[in-house]
Design an enzyme around this catalytic site. Structure first.
Site, PDB file in Angstrom:
ATOM      1  N   VAL A   1       1.287  -1.009  -0.177  1.00 63.48           N
ATOM      2  CA  VAL A   1       0.066  -0.096  -0.272  1.00 63.48           C
ATOM      3  C   VAL A   1       0.601   0.978   0.294  1.00 63.48           C
ATOM      4  CG1 VAL A   1      -1.633   1.916   1.405  1.00 63.48           C
ATOM      5  CG2 VAL A   1      -1.500  -1.149   0.927  1.00 63.48           C
ATOM      6  N   CYS A   2       0.334   2.392  -0.976  1.00 62.62           N
ATOM      7  CA  CYS A   2       1.209   3.211  -0.383  1.00 62.62           C
ATOM      8  C   CYS A   2       2.734   3.102  -1.162  1.00 62.62           C
ATOM      9  CB  CYS A   2       1.069   3.809   0.779  1.00 62.62           C
ATOM     10  SG  CYS A   2       1.265   5.867   0.746  1.00 62.62           S
ATOM     11  N   ASN A   3       3.333   3.845  -0.755  1.00 65.58           N
ATOM     12  CA  ASN A   3       5.074   3.939  -1.109  1.00 65.58           C
ATOM     13  C   ASN A   3       5.307   2.163  -0.305  1.00 65.58           C
ATOM     14  OD1 ASN A   3       5.919   5.127   1.471  1.00 65.58           O
ATOM     15  ND2 ASN A   3       5.672   7.130   0.555  1.00 65.58           N
TER      16      ASN A   3
END
Length: 284
Positions: free
Chosen positions: A161-163
């Protein structure tokens, strides 16, 4: 116009049944929700037909599922709190949390989270999830990278998820794979051989690799993972049980919608963000 007497009748029937929202969330199963509603016709909606078949998941209902969430200092709470809310409500699913040394980790904004297991103590997992953070110095360390790569190599599904996708990409496991990332960092994926895709959910290799965009995309991501593994009906039930019915007050959640002056504010805080090349501690 909605008949308010119908509202009252429905409310009374639910109250007499002795069930509350807490009961629904606590027991977390389709059977429970069906028993609670008991065929009550909600205003403006058809009576629920929970036995209706949705798309089937990869796993049979009784097959166990083990999900491991990697934690580290500097991580973002919502990156994994959203998905864990979904995963914990799936049937026969065990959600674990682990960090390099076990115990507590200090997340973004000083939030202390624990107790986590030691990564080295976990032999394998079906699903590994690497969330993102405001500082990736910890998970980019060789010791973390080695453990993440070891578990990812044997996992059936490798997710982020995300970076957090940058953390996975740095291990080499995403080389040549399509992946999502927070919009401000998405193009840095190519520096590790991954293929950046600016979408809210991305999968490759028929779902062996699945990823969500920035922070809040973790909930959408987790529902898609849930549908793939446990079937659409299980995912829809979970979405309803937690009342995931987003209605943001502003259309400013992505550069394609945000006003130019707001994008400029983020670019000032994170230089290079509008090009998907913002820098973050721990990433070269």
């Amino acid at each position: 116009m909605t008949d308010h007497s119908e509202n009252n009748v429905s409310d009374e029937r639910l109250t007499r049944a002795g069930h509350s929202r807490r009961d629904i969330l606590k027991f977390g199963s389709i059977a429970t929700l069906g028993a609670v509603l008991g065929g009550v016709a909600l205003p403006g909606r058809a009576a629920p037909v929970l036995a209706q078949a949705g798309s089937e998941g990869e796993l049979a209902p009784n097959d166990p599922l083990d999900i491991l969430i990697v934690n580290y200092d500097g991580g973002t709470l919502l990156d994994f709190a959203g998905p864990s809310e979904i995963f914990h409500r799936l049937p026969n699913t065990n959600v674990r949390y682990a960090s390099l040394n076990g115990g507590s980790v200090t997340l973004e904004f000083g939030v202390v989270y624990g107790k986590t297991e030691r990564l080295a103590d976990i032999e394998k997992t079906d699903v590994i999830l690497v969330p993102g953070g405001s500082n990736l110095a910890a998970p980019m360390r060789p010791e973390y990278q080695a453990q993440i790569r070891r578990l990812a190599d044997s996992a059936k599904h490798v997710t982020s998820v995300c970076n957090g996708s940058l953390v996975l990409a740095a291990t080499g496991v995403l080389k040549g794979k399509r992946s999502a990332c927070h919009w401000a960092f998405v193009n840095k994926l190519s520096e590790y051989g991954a293929i950046p895709v600016p979408d809210r959910f991305v999968e490759d290799d028929n779902g062996r690799f699945m990823s969500g965009g920035g922070v809040t995309a973790g909930i959408d991501f987790a529902l898609r993972v849930a549908a793939k593994l446990r079937g659409q009906q299980a995912a829809e039930f979970t979405q309803l049980a937690i009342e995931y019915d987003p209605a943001p007050p502003f259309h400013s959640g992505h550069p394609r919608d945000a006003r130019p002056e707001v994008i400029a504010m983020v670019d000032k805080e994170l230089p290079g963000a509008s090009r998907g090349l913002a820098r973050i501690p721990g990433v070269r």
